[in-house]
Scaffold this motif. Structure first.
Motif, short mmCIF file in Angstrom:
data_model
loop_
_atom_site.label_atom_id
_atom_site.label_comp_id
_atom_site.label_asym_id
_atom_site.label_seq_id
_atom_site.Cartn_x
_atom_site.Cartn_y
_atom_site.Cartn_z
N PHE A 107 3.01 15.06 -13.82
CA PHE A 107 2.35 15.61 -15.02
C PHE A 107 1.68 16.96 -14.77
O PHE A 107 1.51 17.74 -15.70
CB PHE A 107 1.34 14.60 -15.58
CG PHE A 107 2.02 13.47 -16.30
CD1 PHE A 107 2.64 13.67 -17.53
CD2 PHE A 107 2.08 12.21 -15.73
CE1 PHE A 107 3.29 12.64 -18.18
CE2 PHE A 107 2.71 11.17 -16.38
CZ PHE A 107 3.32 11.37 -17.61
N LEU A 108 1.28 17.22 -13.52
CA LEU A 108 0.65 18.52 -13.23
C LEU A 108 1.67 19.64 -13.11
O LEU A 108 1.34 20.81 -13.30
CB LEU A 108 -0.18 18.42 -11.93
CG LEU A 108 -1.47 17.59 -12.02
CD1 LEU A 108 -2.08 17.40 -10.64
CD2 LEU A 108 -2.48 18.23 -12.96
N MET A 157 0.43 7.49 -6.04
CA MET A 157 -0.72 8.42 -6.05
C MET A 157 -0.26 9.86 -5.83
O MET A 157 -0.94 10.80 -6.25
CB MET A 157 -1.73 8.03 -4.97
CG MET A 157 -2.62 6.88 -5.39
SD MET A 157 -3.54 6.21 -4.00
CE MET A 157 -4.71 7.51 -3.68
N VAL A 158 0.87 10.05 -5.19
CA VAL A 158 1.38 11.41 -4.98
C VAL A 158 2.26 11.85 -6.15
O VAL A 158 2.05 12.90 -6.76
CB VAL A 158 2.16 11.51 -3.64
CG1 VAL A 158 2.82 12.87 -3.50
CG2 VAL A 158 1.22 11.27 -2.47
N HIS A 184 13.17 6.14 1.87
CA HIS A 184 12.00 5.73 2.64
C HIS A 184 12.37 4.76 3.75
O HIS A 184 11.84 4.80 4.84
CB HIS A 184 10.99 5.10 1.67
CG HIS A 184 9.83 4.48 2.35
ND1 HIS A 184 9.67 3.13 2.41
CD2 HIS A 184 8.78 5.01 3.00
CE1 HIS A 184 8.57 2.86 3.08
NE2 HIS A 184 8.01 3.98 3.44
N PHE A 224 1.01 13.92 -20.65
CA PHE A 224 0.37 12.72 -20.12
C PHE A 224 -0.32 11.97 -21.25
O PHE A 224 -1.12 12.54 -22.00
CB PHE A 224 -0.64 13.12 -19.03
CG PHE A 224 -1.47 11.97 -18.56
CD1 PHE A 224 -0.90 10.97 -17.78
CD2 PHE A 224 -2.81 11.88 -18.88
CE1 PHE A 224 -1.65 9.90 -17.34
CE2 PHE A 224 -3.59 10.81 -18.44
CZ PHE A 224 -3.00 9.81 -17.67
N LEU A 249 0.84 -1.20 0.00
CA LEU A 249 0.00 0.00 0.00
C LEU A 249 0.88 1.26 0.00
O LEU A 249 0.50 2.29 -0.56
CB LEU A 249 -0.89 0.01 1.24
CG LEU A 249 -2.14 -0.83 1.19
CD1 LEU A 249 -2.77 -0.93 2.56
CD2 LEU A 249 -3.15 -0.24 0.22
N SER A 250 2.07 1.15 0.61
CA SER A 250 3.00 2.29 0.63
C SER A 250 3.32 2.73 -0.80
O SER A 250 3.36 3.93 -1.10
CB SER A 250 4.32 1.91 1.30
OG SER A 250 4.14 1.74 2.65
N PHE A 305 3.05 10.45 -9.25
CA PHE A 305 2.68 10.34 -10.66
C PHE A 305 1.84 11.54 -11.13
O PHE A 305 2.19 12.20 -12.12
CB PHE A 305 2.00 8.98 -10.90
CG PHE A 305 1.02 8.96 -12.02
CD1 PHE A 305 1.45 9.08 -13.33
CD2 PHE A 305 -0.34 8.83 -11.77
CE1 PHE A 305 0.53 9.07 -14.37
CE2 PHE A 305 -1.24 8.83 -12.79
CZ PHE A 305 -0.81 8.95 -14.10
N PRO A 306 0.75 11.91 -10.41
CA PRO A 306 0.02 13.11 -10.87
C PRO A 306 0.84 14.38 -10.72
O PRO A 306 0.78 15.25 -11.59
CB PRO A 306 -1.21 13.16 -9.96
CG PRO A 306 -1.00 12.20 -8.89
CD PRO A 306 0.08 11.28 -9.27
N LEU A 307 1.66 14.44 -9.66
CA LEU A 307 2.49 15.63 -9.45
C LEU A 307 3.44 15.85 -10.63
O LEU A 307 3.68 16.98 -11.07
CB LEU A 307 3.30 15.45 -8.16
CG LEU A 307 3.85 16.71 -7.50
CD1 LEU A 307 2.72 17.64 -7.09
CD2 LEU A 307 4.67 16.34 -6.26
N SER A 309 -2.67 8.74 -22.18
CA SER A 309 -3.52 7.71 -21.55
C SER A 309 -3.14 6.31 -22.03
O SER A 309 -3.37 5.33 -21.31
CB SER A 309 -5.00 8.01 -21.78
OG SER A 309 -5.21 8.31 -23.11
N PHE A 344 12.92 10.06 -2.52
CA PHE A 344 11.94 9.65 -1.52
C PHE A 344 11.87 8.13 -1.44
O PHE A 344 11.90 7.53 -0.37
CB PHE A 344 10.57 10.22 -1.90
CG PHE A 344 9.55 10.10 -0.80
CD1 PHE A 344 9.20 11.21 -0.07
CD2 PHE A 344 8.95 8.90 -0.51
CE1 PHE A 344 8.26 11.12 0.95
CE2 PHE A 344 8.03 8.78 0.51
CZ PHE A 344 7.68 9.91 1.23
N ILE A 359 0.43 4.55 -2.40
CA ILE A 359 0.34 5.94 -1.93
C ILE A 359 1.44 6.79 -2.60
O ILE A 359 1.20 7.90 -3.06
CB ILE A 359 0.47 6.01 -0.39
CG1 ILE A 359 -0.68 5.25 0.26
CG2 ILE A 359 0.47 7.46 0.09
CD1 ILE A 359 -0.49 4.98 1.74
#
Lengths: 358, 503
Positions: B20-21, B13-14, B41, B190, B6-7, B16-18, B192, B37, B10
């Motif tokens: 491309f944004l 989730m932080v 870790h 990005f 799950l780590s 990958f979008p960061l 798809s 990171f 998470i």
């Protein structure tokens, strides 16, 4: 901007927001508590019951054991004012209910104890490194209780306790900022209401159909319902010969000499039996203990290192009561009390010897 | 951080979008932050050692690059910096990784001479992925030394190449020529299609790791850790399943690494090509851990076989046999290093030498085997011949895995002895022991068979991915949905580390 690009950006932002929320939840007290199930959380003081570590890993209802949880009593003596320094691993942070080992020993023996374990379990792995950092006054002789669980005893004695470079490296370990750890976010998710139902449902279903538990706590018995740590079972397969015992004893002898010469500390080594060593026959009727602790005790005594046979002590004085939690790797209050009493006897003995030598 | 945890979810989730944004200028920094990171870790301390490692390597590489591009082909400077780079990496690897092994063996020798003498363990904290970082660093040195890599090398991009998070812990060991240009140019939008492909690889990896490898691990670990407590028949099944476990574990890791990189729009190399369908050990080695085997082939085996050993063997052996002996020496050295690279222990050395023996034996008996097959009447493409070759190959590889998996040589020998001589002992294992007749064992075997049926279909030319992609959208997404559900229900998401992460 095309609408598909806008949708992509919105989706990416939503994913990012969810990720940040999960990360922050593990770092901030208020968010952590928002969705957490208190009894699955060691850090929370809200509930009056706790569950054992093996249950928290397996989540199989058949092994659920409500352990009453009064808030822990910790001791806060400074190094200099203490007569005894204690360092160990998780056993010294337990039992779950009642006084922690060092606090119980302080109460029973009447001696002041500086319990390094409650600050960091690393101290119990690298005692020499800890003592360098603490830089206490060596004028007064003190007793140093070093605790280790049976399965790590040989490896730590052989490779960790005396490794000189760790004294330097150890200081840098403190650069480990928990802020970078996502394992707490993972823990938060696993102990939160979000995953509670699916995790418990899956664990129960696997146990019902396959009689299977997660690897780390896959050894069990149903009569009485009891969980065991896999490493315990694996360690029971080791046949400690004289070379193995001597390696451990010689390293501990060296540590004992080093502690005395450099820090004016008298070592009392306490090796705690694996749960499987005491209760292996519940799982396997043919189980025979590999006799590591009695053999090590004999060897250490012959070398003048203070210790006592914890295995025989617990095995012979249980009065048919369980001395370890059913759903946890560690001893309970009864197990702790037996060990504390014997520890206190040893402390009197060592103190008496010191007085005589003066 | 385990990819199947799950780590990691998470983490993705932080970052990958960061990635491309954030604006295109910031992307290298975001990717570097993600890699740092990911690396820090577990323990922050690791990064200190690794950063020093990168700085020293970069300094040497920078000087080497200048020497190579100074126009002088055989300059002393060039050789000096190349040798310095190799020595630094190899020595650092030895100090960090082989401390215990070397001290143990030195102490055993010293003990025989004078029992009171013993060397202390240095007991350094070994930086994560040290073997992979070393091979990546050496790869860069060799490419620059040979003049194959001519682009300018900046410190930031070099660090990005070494620390790139999908491959930093357990590979693939990507070559600079493939990865560096992608890391230097992170401007793509990005996509798809990349996202779907990335998720596909991650799902496949999760299936291999959580559904197959970790399920098998639960069933066989106890038996293989304590071979004395199992019968020969059980151990035979356990070692066969271990062959599947180590493949699915590592291939699963590699697929998840490829998928994670793809999410960021970066292609890294494939690490496996259905290795258990290989017909010879040499072919297996070309299909297994491709990034390592091709590294060893290009940087060690070929130079040894065709350059250095030729000079050596001319003096030692008759000229008539020169290529054979060159081959033998090159294979022995390469596989010995492959064994030692995997771990500091005699079991890994035996594993490497055993594979070398297979390859040499195969090399010498090639003509005889061909004649035998011809006499029996097997054609070039006979299915029965392929079946025999694949089966024999699998058995030989599985035999070698016994040493790879064993905790020490005596455990390996006990396992082999029991399999050969005591298939049905009268040992009564008790409740903690996994028997071969359990319901879950049957389920595991069925899953393994199903998985290899899919691999066989791919091996025989069926393009399953294309078939899925050509489905109508509703069917395709339903398939993905059920695949995810199946993995979540049937998978084990515990803390079992990837086997190759320890190397």
């Amino acid at each position: 901007m095309r609408s598909s690009d806008t949708i992509k950006k919105i989706l990416l932002t939503l994913i990012l927001a969810a990720g940040i929320f999960a990360t922050l939840s593990s770092k901030t007290y208020y968010l952590w508590n928002l969705l957490i199930i208190p009894e699955l959380d060691y850090n929370s003081f809200e509930k009056s019951v706790r569950y054992g570590d093996l249950y928290r890993m397996s989540r199989v209802t058949a092994f659920k054991e409500d352990i009453p949880y009064p808030p822990p009593e910790l001791i806060y003596n400074s190094v200099d004012e203490s007569d005894i320094i204690s360092a160990g691993d998780s056993f010294f942070l337990l039992p779950i209910n009642g006084l922690k080992f060092a606090a119980a020993l302080e109460k029973y023996s009447g001696k002041k104890i500086y319990d390094a374990t409650q600050f960091d379990v690393e101290y119990g792995k690298r005692p020499a490194a800890m003592l360098t950092i603490k830089g206490f006054n060596r004028d007064k002789e003190k007793i140093f209780i070093l605790e280790c669980v049976e399965r790590y005893s040989h490896e730590r004695a052989k490779t960790k306790y005396l490794a000189s470079v760790n004294e330097v490296v150890f200081k840098y370990l403190y650069l480990d900022a928990n802020i970078l750890s996502l394992s707490s976010a993972e823990e938060w998710l696993q102990r939160s209401v979000i995953l509670r139902t699916p995790l418990e449902f899956k664990a129960d279903a696997y146990f019902k159909f396959f009689r299977r538990l997660p690897e780390i706590s896959s050894i069990y018995t149903l009569n009485p319902p009891m969980l065991f740590y896999n490493e315990d079972r694996d360690y029971a397969g080791i046949k400690p010969d004289s070379v193995y015992i001597e390696e451990t004893a010689n390293s501990l002898k060296k540590l004992s000499v080093l502690l005395k010469e450099k820090y004016n500390l008298v070592l009392l080594y306490v090796v705690i039996p694996n749960k499987y060593s005491l209760y292996g026959e519940y799982v396997n009727p043919d189980f025979k203990y590999n006799n590591y602790i009695p053999a090590l005790t004999e060897s250490l005594r012959s070398k003048g290192v203070h210790t006592f046979d914890t295995y025989t002590l617990l095995k012979e004085n249980s009065n048919n009561e369980l001395l370890y939690y059913r759903s946890d790797t560690h001893f309970n209050e009864k197990g702790r009390d037996l060990l504390v009493k014997e520890c206190a006897n040893m402390i009197s003995l060592i103190s008496g010897e010191s007085e005589k030598s003066k | 951080m385990v990819f199947s945890s799950l780590s990691f979810l998470i983490f993705i989730m932080v970052f990958f979008p960061l990635f491309f944004l954030s604006g295109k200028r910031l992307r290298p920094a975001v990717l570097m932050s993600a890699s740092l990171f990911f690396y820090m870790h577990v323990r922050t301390f690791y990064i200190i050692v690794t950063i020093i490692w990168i700085f020293v390597n970069y300094f040497i590489l920078f000087r080497l690059y200048a020497a190579v591009n100074s126009g002088c082909v055989n300059s002393r400077r060039k050789k000096f910096y190349f040798a310095a780079g190799l020595c630094f990496n190899i020595l650092a690897l030895i100090v960090f990784k082989y401390d215990y092994f070397l001290t143990d063996n030195a102490n055993a020798l010293l003990h025989a001479i004078k029992p009171s003498i013993s060397l202390p363990y240095v007991n350094l904290l070994v930086p994560l992925g040290i073997s992979f970082i070393t091979f990546k660093s050496i790869s860069f040195l060799i490419e620059v030394y040979n003049g194959n890599y001519k682009n300018k090398i900046g410190l930031f991009n070099y660090s990005q190449y070494i620390l790139f998070f999908p491959g930093v812990l357990a590979g693939p060991i990507d070559r600079p020529a493939k990865l560096m240009p992608q890391l230097e140019n992170l401007n793509r939008d990005f996509d798809s299609a990349d996202f779907r492909k990335g998720l596909g690889f991650i799902l496949m990896g999760l299936f291999q790791k959580a559904v197959i490898a970790d399920r098998i691990s639960l069933l066989i670990s106890g038996g293989l850790n304590n071979p004395r407590n199992s019968t020969g028949a059980e151990l035979l099944l356990f070692v066969l399943l271990y062959s599947v476990q180590i493949y699915c574990d590592f291939a699963g890791y590699s697929n998840m690494a490829i998928g994670a990189a793809k999410l960021f729009g970066i292609d890294i190399m494939q690490n496996f090509d259905r290795p258990y369908f290989a017909k010879s050990i040499s072919e297996f080695w070309r299909k297994w851990h491709i990034s390592l085997s091709s590294w060893l082939r290009d940087y060690l085996f070929l130079p040894l076989a065709f350059r250095y050993t030729r000079k050596f063997t001319e003096k030692s052996f008759s000229v008539k046999n020169i290529d054979r002996y060159s081959y033998v020496i090159a294979v022995l050295v390469t596989m010995l290093i492959a064994g030692v690279w995997h771990g500091a222990g005699w079991t890994f050395i035996v594993w490497g030498l055993l594979l070398a023996f297979y390859m040499i034996f195969g090399f010498y008996t090639k003509k005889i085997r061909r004649r035998i097959f011809k006499k029996i009447g097997f054609g070039q493409n006979s299915p029965l011949k392929s079946f025999i070759q694949i089966s024999v190959n699998f058995i030989l590889i599985t035999f070698a895995w016994i040493f790879f998996r064993a905790q020490d040589l005596s455990s390996a020998l006990i396992t082999i002895r029991k399999i050969l001589y005591i298939p049905f002992g009268n040992y009564s294992p008790g409740a903690e022991h996994q028997t071969i007749f359990s319901f879950e064992m049957i389920i595991a075997i069925v899953l393994v068979l199903a998985y290899f049926t899919i691999e066989y279909l791919q091996y025989s030319g069926r393009e399953i991915n294309k078939s899925i992609n050509s489905m109508p959208a509703v069917l395709r997404y339903s398939f993905y949905f059920f695949a995810v559900c199946f993995i979540l229900i049937a998978g084990y998401f515990s803390t079992i580390q990837f086997i190759y992460a320890q190397f």
